[in-house]
Write an enzyme that holds these catalytic residues in place. Structure first.
Site, PDB file in Angstrom:
ATOM      1  N   GLY A 186      16.835  11.158 -34.595  1.00 46.02           N
ATOM      2  CA  GLY A 186      16.405  11.716 -33.308  1.00 46.02           C
ATOM      3  C   GLY A 186      17.286  11.252 -32.173  1.00 46.02           C
ATOM      4  O   GLY A 186      17.518  11.981 -31.200  1.00 46.02           O
ATOM      5  N   ALA A 187      17.779  10.017 -32.284  1.00 50.26           N
ATOM      6  CA  ALA A 187      18.599   9.486 -31.191  1.00 50.26           C
ATOM      7  C   ALA A 187      19.941  10.204 -31.126  1.00 50.26           C
ATOM      8  O   ALA A 187      20.511  10.367 -30.042  1.00 50.26           O
ATOM      9  CB  ALA A 187      18.794   7.984 -31.363  1.00 50.26           C
TER      10      ALA A 187
ATOM     11  N   GLY B  61       0.819  -1.208   0.000  1.00 50.44           N
ATOM     12  CA  GLY B  61       0.000   0.000   0.000  1.00 50.44           C
ATOM     13  C   GLY B  61       0.850   1.252   0.000  1.00 50.44           C
ATOM     14  O   GLY B  61       1.719   1.454  -0.840  1.00 50.44           O
ATOM     15  N   GLY B  62       0.587   2.117   1.013  1.00 47.32           N
ATOM     16  CA  GLY B  62       1.302   3.397   1.098  1.00 47.32           C
ATOM     17  C   GLY B  62       2.809   3.220   1.228  1.00 47.32           C
ATOM     18  O   GLY B  62       3.572   4.122   0.878  1.00 47.32           O
TER      19      GLY B  62
HETATM   20  C1  HXC Z   1      -2.240  -3.197  11.060  1.00 47.46           C
HETATM   21  C2  HXC Z   1      -1.013  -4.973  10.320  1.00 47.46           C
HETATM   22  C3  HXC Z   1      -1.025  -4.463   9.019  1.00 47.46           C
HETATM   23  C4  HXC Z   1      -1.710  -3.228   8.777  1.00 47.46           C
HETATM   24  C5  HXC Z   1       0.094  -6.309   9.021  1.00 47.46           C
HETATM   25  N1  HXC Z   1      -0.331  -6.112  10.271  1.00 47.46           N
HETATM   26  N2  HXC Z   1      -0.332  -5.311   8.217  1.00 47.46           N
HETATM   27  N3  HXC Z   1      -1.614  -4.354  11.344  1.00 47.46           N
HETATM   28  N4  HXC Z   1      -2.302  -2.639   9.828  1.00 47.46           N
HETATM   29  N5  HXC Z   1      -1.740  -2.675   7.600  1.00 47.46           N
HETATM   30  C6  HXC Z   1      -0.053  -6.944  11.424  1.00 47.46           C
HETATM   31  C7  HXC Z   1      -0.792  -8.285  11.370  1.00 47.46           C
HETATM   32  O1  HXC Z   1      -2.086  -8.141  11.868  1.00 47.46           O
HETATM   33  C8  HXC Z   1       0.088  -9.135  12.264  1.00 47.46           C
HETATM   34  O2  HXC Z   1      -0.219  -8.803  13.603  1.00 47.46           O
HETATM   35  C9  HXC Z   1       1.485  -8.622  11.995  1.00 47.46           C
HETATM   36  O3  HXC Z   1       1.305  -7.314  11.428  1.00 47.46           O
HETATM   37  C10 HXC Z   1       2.235  -9.467  10.996  1.00 47.46           C
HETATM   38  O4  HXC Z   1       1.403  -9.660   9.865  1.00 47.46           O
HETATM   39  P1  HXC Z   1       1.229 -11.092   9.180  1.00 47.46           P
HETATM   40  O5  HXC Z   1       0.095 -10.980   8.239  1.00 47.46           O
HETATM   41  O6  HXC Z   1       1.160 -12.139  10.223  1.00 47.46           O
HETATM   42  O7  HXC Z   1       2.611 -11.241   8.413  1.00 47.46           O
HETATM   43  P2  HXC Z   1       2.893 -11.843   6.995  1.00 47.46           P
HETATM   44  O8  HXC Z   1       2.229 -13.169   6.847  1.00 47.46           O
HETATM   45  O9  HXC Z   1       4.369 -11.798   6.830  1.00 47.46           O
HETATM   46  O10 HXC Z   1       2.198 -10.873   5.941  1.00 47.46           O
HETATM   47  C11 HXC Z   1       2.647  -9.536   5.828  1.00 47.46           C
HETATM   48  C12 HXC Z   1       1.676  -8.726   4.916  1.00 47.46           C
HETATM   49  C13 HXC Z   1       0.239  -8.879   5.410  1.00 47.46           C
HETATM   50  C14 HXC Z   1       1.828  -9.239   3.471  1.00 47.46           C
HETATM   51  C15 HXC Z   1       2.155  -7.278   4.939  1.00 47.46           C
HETATM   52  O11 HXC Z   1       0.216  -8.637   6.823  1.00 47.46           O
HETATM   53  C16 HXC Z   1      -0.716  -7.952   4.730  1.00 47.46           C
HETATM   54  O12 HXC Z   1      -1.171  -8.235   3.616  1.00 47.46           O
HETATM   55  N6  HXC Z   1      -1.043  -6.839   5.411  1.00 47.46           N
HETATM   56  C17 HXC Z   1      -1.999  -5.874   4.923  1.00 47.46           C
HETATM   57  C18 HXC Z   1      -1.412  -5.076   3.801  1.00 47.46           C
HETATM   58  C19 HXC Z   1      -2.331  -3.956   3.389  1.00 47.46           C
HETATM   59  O13 HXC Z   1      -3.290  -4.218   2.682  1.00 47.46           O
HETATM   60  N7  HXC Z   1      -2.102  -2.737   3.972  1.00 47.46           N
HETATM   61  C20 HXC Z   1      -2.927  -1.606   3.826  1.00 47.46           C
HETATM   62  C21 HXC Z   1      -2.602  -1.010   2.514  1.00 47.46           C
HETATM   63  S1  HXC Z   1      -3.574   0.381   2.143  1.00 47.46           S
HETATM   64  P3  HXC Z   1      -0.080  -9.855  14.797  1.00 47.46           P
HETATM   65  O14 HXC Z   1      -0.620  -9.145  15.990  1.00 47.46           O
HETATM   66  O15 HXC Z   1      -0.862 -11.058  14.404  1.00 47.46           O
HETATM   67  O16 HXC Z   1       1.376 -10.161  14.911  1.00 47.46           O
HETATM   68  C22 HXC Z   1      -2.529   1.649   2.297  1.00 47.46           C
HETATM   69  C23 HXC Z   1      -3.132   2.930   1.888  1.00 47.46           C
HETATM   70  C24 HXC Z   1      -2.131   4.054   1.755  1.00 47.46           C
HETATM   71  O17 HXC Z   1      -1.421   1.516   2.686  1.00 47.46           O
HETATM   72  C25 HXC Z   1      -2.229   4.657   0.422  1.00 47.46           C
HETATM   73  C26 HXC Z   1      -1.370   5.857   0.294  1.00 47.46           C
HETATM   74  C27 HXC Z   1      -1.217   6.299  -1.130  1.00 47.46           C
END
Ligand code: HXC
Length: 512
Positions: A402-403, A168-169
């Site tokens: 051009g290049a 994401g961000g």
């Molecule tokens: C809060 C989060 C989190 C998030 C992960 N965690 N992403 N907590 N907000 N965005 C937490 C999980 O709940 C977990 O907590 C711990 O981090 C580890 O995550 P896992 O999933 O167990 O790890 P892994 O299997 O390695 O996977 C990592 C990951 C996955 C691929 C990053 O966690 C994931 O897909 N996260 C969400 C990604 C996402 O969609 N983010 C938002 C994007 S939108 P615990 O307590 O269980 O340890 C965005 C908008 C901004 O960013 C735009 C600006 C232009």
């Protein structure tokens, strides 16, 4: 009384440093990743790290009893080879290194410090993106980081590395920085992950294929370099920093480690007798730069143009060269983008640009036209015209159409233009040119193939050489290839006090 206060200090210090999160640290190691603290230790000179905001607590309005000291990022300053830098490293052991309000405040604080002090900022990213629990505040935080990326652009070098998921961000800030390094197997960058892709588009794609290091280094161009592992990654950062100045007011200069007048009589042998045969332009680059030391950027992306840093006579230079080994060295969309961005970095940071030319032109075809070669190709023209740093061009082979203009020609404000006797400067390559200007002759000829060959040979002798351009002063000097290094270093020395002012304006409008 004092004992109590020390007890409190060490209690929260330990918590900030991972006590209570041993399982998360173990899980991080089991994934083949270092922790944020280990990464900073590896990057900085031993004992130089000054940590800031260690006791900041994440926004814990919903569960005040849970306190993550330091939140999901470790920030501060330190030195690399004795030179000051600022650093932030997302800590995946705290809420997946996700970005909340306090995390973003910590990152922005070190970015602001780096800007004030005029030192590079290095971001180490291992993050799940915007913290879901903090909603709009995390989005707001990213906005602030992007703004500071823009403020820092062209003032201090910004380097980011992807050493885990960057979701994401977490991908857009790296994209706004000057250099992105991804670590093989563990670095992943995507705006929306495989699960969302499957949900929305019903497409099955792995993390690696969607946003792994190889994908971004060779296909999207997001990554400038791939590192084999985290140790290699930190070494790559250190080597990069050794070439570039630490801010836009510095010049990167060391005492020359090589003979400025070194001649290479074998250089001419690099060019094949047949101008249509490929060869590796890097042989020329390695021969002319100090000690053959060349730090290539974007090696796997658009390999038909080569860009990177080297030193000549001790001065850091940016090299831009066509690569006849790929697409015969033709310019296409990706190579235009790659070279233009590199030139703009060099110009921002007072790094002279050395251009080595051997290109048959812009790549023709429906694919290129439809995807915008006109729009993207123009960026290269713009970047050269805009750059006010010393610019030296050396044409070694083909420089058609051009290049020719795009690759640092005289009217794009290049300062010194050199050519080897093998240079062919013309509007079109011989075969294409005679097909147009002798169309009728060829149509009426009983032996069109032989005639075409003969006419092409005559054309090559008459037009495709450097002397017509040299007679007009478009080429300053035709040189013996063996003296290329010596002439370029003399040219660099000649131009070292170059001052060029431009018209006052807010900013130009490069065709993005
Ligand atoms: C809060 C989060 C989190 C998030 C992960 N965690 N992403 N907590 N907000 N965005 C937490 C999980 O709940 C977990 O907590 C711990 O981090 C580890 O995550 P896992 O999933 O167990 O790890 P892994 O299997 O390695 O996977 C990592 C990951 C996955 C691929 C990053 O966690 C994931 O897909 N996260 C969400 C990604 C996402 O969609 N983010 C938002 C994007 S939108 P615990 O307590 O269980 O340890 C965005 C908008 C901004 O960013 C735009 C600006 C232009």
């Amino acid at each position: 009384m004092h004992d109590e206060k020390f007890k409190k200090l060490y209690e929260i210090k330990n918590l900030a440093e991972g006590v209570g999160r041993e399982d998360k640290i173990e899980s991080q190691h089991s994934k083949g990743k270092l922790t944020a603290r280990e990464r900073i230790e590896l990057l900085l000179d031993a004992g130089s790290f000054l940590e800031l905001d260690k006791y900041v607590i994440h926004r814990n309005d919903e569960s005040p009893e849970t306190k993550y000291y330091g939140d999901g990022v470790i920030t501060g300053s330190g030195t690399i080879d004795g030179r000051q830098v600022f650093v932030y490293a997302y800590d995946f052991t705290v809420l997946g290194g996700s970005l909340g309000e306090m995390t973003s405040k910590k990152v922005v604080k070190v970015m602001s410090h780096a800007l004030k002090v005029g030192t590079p900022i290095i971001g180490i990213i291992d993050s799940g993106g915007a913290r879901i629990q903090e909603g709009a505040q995390s989005l707001d935080g990213y906005g602030d980081i992007f703004y500071h990326n823009t403020l820092a652009s062209g003032v201090i070098p910004q380097i980011t590395v992807s050493v885990g998921p960057c979701a994401g961000g977490a991908v857009y800030s790296p994209a706004m920085t000057d250099f992105v390094i991804m670590v093989e197997s563990i670095g992943q960058m995507f705006v929306t992950g495989p699960e969302v892709v499957k949900e929305v588009l019903s497409q099955e794609v792995s993390f690696e294929e969607l946003g792994g290091a190889k994908t971004h280094a060779s296909k999207s161009g997001v990554a400038h370099m791939i590192a084999k592992n985290e140790y290699d990654c930190m070494e790559k950062i250190k080597r990069l920093l050794s070439f570039i100045p630490h801010n836009n007011t510095e010049i990167s200069l060391i005492e020359s480690q090589d003979d400025d007048n070194r001649l290479d009589p074998n250089l001419i042998k690099v060019l094949p007798e047949n101008p249509y045969h490929p060869y590796d332009i890097k042989q020329i680059i390695l021969s002319i730069v100090d000690k053959g030391d060349f730090y290539e950027i974007h090696e796997l992306f658009a390999p038909n143009v080569v860009v990177g840093f080297a030193r000549m006579g001790g001065k850091t230079v940016g090299i831009v060269a066509n690569q006849p080994q790929f697409l015969a060295g033709a310019l296409d969309i990706d190579s235009s983008n790659k070279a233009a961005r590199f030139i703009r970095f060099c110009d921002s940071f007072n790094i002279p640009i050395i251009t080595i030319v051997d290109t048959p032109g812009y790549l023709p075809g429906k694919d290129q036209e439809h995807h915008g070669i006109i729009r993207h190709g123009s960026k290269l023209l713009y970047a050269y015209c805009e750059a006010t740093v010393p610019k030296i061009t050396c044409i070694v082979g083909k420089a058609y159409g051009g290049a020719y203009i795009a690759m640092g020609s005289k009217n794009l404000r290049s300062d010194i233009n050199l050519a080897w006797p093998t240079a062919e400067i013309a509007v079109l390559g011989p075969e294409a040119a005679i097909t147009i200007i002798h169309r009728k002759d060829l149509k009426n000829s009983s032996d069109a193939i032989e005639k075409k060959k003969k006419l092409a040979e005559e054309y090559r002798k008459k037009f495709a050489n450097p002397y017509i351009a040299a007679e007009r002063g478009i080429i300053d000097l035709v040189i013996d290839p063996m003296e290329t290094r010596a002439v370029i270093i003399k040219s660099l020395n000649t131009l070292s006090n170059k001052r060029e002012s431009t018209l006052k304006k807010k900013h130009g409008n490069i065709n993005l």
